[in-house]
Design an enzyme around this catalytic site. Structure first.
Site, PDB file in Angstrom:
ATOM      1  N   ASP A  91       0.895  -0.807   0.340  1.00 46.72           N
ATOM      2  CA  ASP A  91      -0.419   0.441  -0.647  1.00 46.72           C
ATOM      3  C   ASP A  91       0.855   1.385  -0.392  1.00 46.72           C
ATOM      4  O   ASP A  91       1.893   1.372  -0.188  1.00 46.72           O
ATOM      5  CB  ASP A  91      -0.720   0.545   1.117  1.00 46.72           C
ATOM      6  CG  ASP A  91      -2.189   1.025   0.483  1.00 46.72           C
ATOM      7  OD1 ASP A  91      -2.433   1.216   0.003  1.00 46.72           O
ATOM      8  OD2 ASP A  91      -3.096   0.460   1.760  1.00 46.72           O
ATOM      9  N   ASP A 129     -10.167   3.540  -3.172  1.00 48.75           N
ATOM     10  CA  ASP A 129     -10.391   2.167  -3.355  1.00 48.75           C
ATOM     11  C   ASP A 129     -12.423   1.851  -3.410  1.00 48.75           C
ATOM     12  O   ASP A 129     -13.307   3.073  -3.703  1.00 48.75           O
ATOM     13  CB  ASP A 129     -11.238   2.096  -1.819  1.00 48.75           C
ATOM     14  CG  ASP A 129      -9.168   2.038  -1.076  1.00 48.75           C
ATOM     15  OD1 ASP A 129      -8.340   1.995  -1.631  1.00 48.75           O
ATOM     16  OD2 ASP A 129      -9.345   1.728   0.090  1.00 48.75           O
TER      17      ASP A 129
HETATM   18  C1  GAL Z   1      -5.836   1.157   1.033  1.00 51.90           C
HETATM   19  C2  GAL Z   1      -6.403   0.261   0.439  1.00 51.90           C
HETATM   20  C3  GAL Z   1      -7.415  -1.094   0.822  1.00 51.90           C
HETATM   21  C4  GAL Z   1      -7.187  -1.791   1.451  1.00 51.90           C
HETATM   22  C5  GAL Z   1      -6.533  -0.387   2.691  1.00 51.90           C
HETATM   23  C6  GAL Z   1      -6.442  -1.140   4.512  1.00 51.90           C
HETATM   24  O1  GAL Z   1      -5.253   2.175   0.765  1.00 51.90           O
HETATM   25  O2  GAL Z   1      -6.598   1.171  -0.938  1.00 51.90           O
HETATM   26  O3  GAL Z   1      -7.533  -1.813   0.032  1.00 51.90           O
HETATM   27  O4  GAL Z   1      -5.636  -2.238   1.838  1.00 51.90           O
HETATM   28  O5  GAL Z   1      -5.977   0.956   2.711  1.00 51.90           O
HETATM   29  O6  GAL Z   1      -5.589  -0.741   4.923  1.00 51.90           O
END
Ligand code: GAL
Length: 396
Positions: free
Chosen positions: A151, A206
């Protein structure tokens, strides 16, 4: 003599640098990866019991047979680092440790994915891998992890390509082939540099659990994500996939038509398919949808070509995807809240793609041959619904 010495030293330096650099493990994702990820349904509320039950469910409910393979634990499995900097799993939630969980998943004939972040902390404030890339990669390798979702929270002024390349190199150095899933939300156009770095890259912010909406932190509904894939299809292909994010099928908000459209379009994009629901407790309809063989075959087609939006007539869109063996897939999607009447001549459409001949037309949701390209596609497409067709050449 001095010049020769300098040249020799320069060559030596190049050699040393080339040895230090890593590369991507190839042939790990020749088809878009399929599996399950904990985030969409469980967020931080994960533990080893859930993950084991999910692995059992995937093995016994037909998903594994349909091609789902990875069990990925997302954010919140990690709690800190020990005095040597080794990453630690939350002992309350994962009392048996990650290594034994990986063994459990492997014993089910499945693969295991883990999550970390290129910055100093994950999006939920757990330790990130910044400064610990090689150590973390070694730990994952020791645990026999197969896949890393990486991430982009708390990255400060880091350069995205350099940060992801560093983790790629760390994985390579650790010596265990792992799929690297780049998750920097499309912010730095990973489709332009990701091919030699990772195996898939998120293209957008997301996904949120809705068909047509946005929220104030950038979350996107199904339609909003589809709209971001009109220009970037050409960057995706075997070993390096555009990733429009995990599925929201079976999470209780999308209607059956919207869920069909969601899966159809992800298949048209040759997208990684990560189920995001509680597959231990899903309805027979959801399971049937997630395991529709004919739709999954279009996703997994070996050419790995992402669809082109061929026509847009207001709220009706027609998407086109070439498949192997000179076959083609078409999707008609209705974005509006009203039914749309269709009367479309596919023969003329495919001619515009320099595709000639007569094709059998099959509706892959109805599992029915519905005619040939000699006839028009005629019907009423309900609100938010999709018609997904596979065209197979008829040899006379
Ligand atoms: C976001 C990511 C999500 C999930 C989330 C967890 O940045 O795009 O898919 O992993 O963090 O905190």
């Amino acid at each position: 003599m001095k010049t020769i010495m300098r040249m020799f030293l320069a060559l030596l330096l190049c050699f040393v640098l080339s040895q230090a650099n890593g590369q991507k493990f190839e042939n790990l994702a020749e088809r878009p990866p399929m599996g399950w990820n904990s985030w969409n349904k469980f967020g931080c509320e994960i533990n080893e019991k859930i993950i084991k039950e999910v692995a059992d469910a995937m093995t016994s409910n037909g998903m594994k047979a349909a091609g789902y393979e990875y069990i990925v634990i997302d954010d919140c499995w990690q709690i800190g680092r020990d005095s040597l900097g080794n990453i630690l799993a939350d002992p309350d939630r994962f009392p048996s440790g990650i290594s034994s969980l990986v063994d459990y998943v492997h014993a089910n004939g499945l693969k295991f994915g883990i999550y970390s972040d290129a910055g100093t902390a994950t999006c939920q404030g757990r330790p990130g891998s910044r400064g610990y890339e090689f150590q973390d990669a070694r730990t994952y390798a020791k645990w026999n992890v197969d896949y890393l979702k990486y991430d982009w929270c708390f990255h400060g002024k880091q350069n995205a390509e350099a940060s992801y390349t560093l983790m790629r190199d760390a994985i390579y150095k650790a010596g265990r082939p792992m799929v690297l899933s780049i998750c920097e939300w499309g912010t730095n156009k990973p489709w332009e540099w990701g091919k030699n770095v990772g195996h898939l890259w998120r293209t957008t912010e997301d996904i949120i659990n809705c068909f047509d909406c946005k929220n104030n932190w950038g979350g996107l509904g199904v339609l909003q994500i589809i709209d971001l894939h009109t220009e970037i299809g050409e960057y995706s292909g075997p070993g390096h996939w555009n990733d429009p994010d995990m599925l929201e099928i079976g999470n209780g908000v999308l209607t059956p038509a919207e869920e069909r459209l969601h899966l159809s379009m992800w298949a048209m994009f040759s997208a990684p398919l990560m189920a995001g629901n509680d597959i231990r407790n899903m309805s027979a309809e959801t399971l049937k949808l997630l395991t529709n063989k004919e739709v999954l075959e279009i996703d997994q087609d070996k050419l790995g070509i992402s669809a082109t939006r061929w026509m847009k007539y207001g709220d009706l869109e027609i998407w086109f995807k070439p498949l192997s063996d000179n076959n083609y897939a078409f999707c008609f999607i209705n974005r509006s809240n009203q039914p749309i009447t269709i009367n479309h001549d596919l023969k003329t459409t495919i001619k515009k793609f320099k595709v000639d001949g007569n094709y059998k037309v099959r509706d892959v949701w109805k599992h029915k041959d519905v005619g040939t390209t000699k006839e028009n596609v005629v019907g009423v497409l309900p609100a938010h619904d999709v018609i997904m067709l596979k065209l197979t050449q008829i040899f006379l």
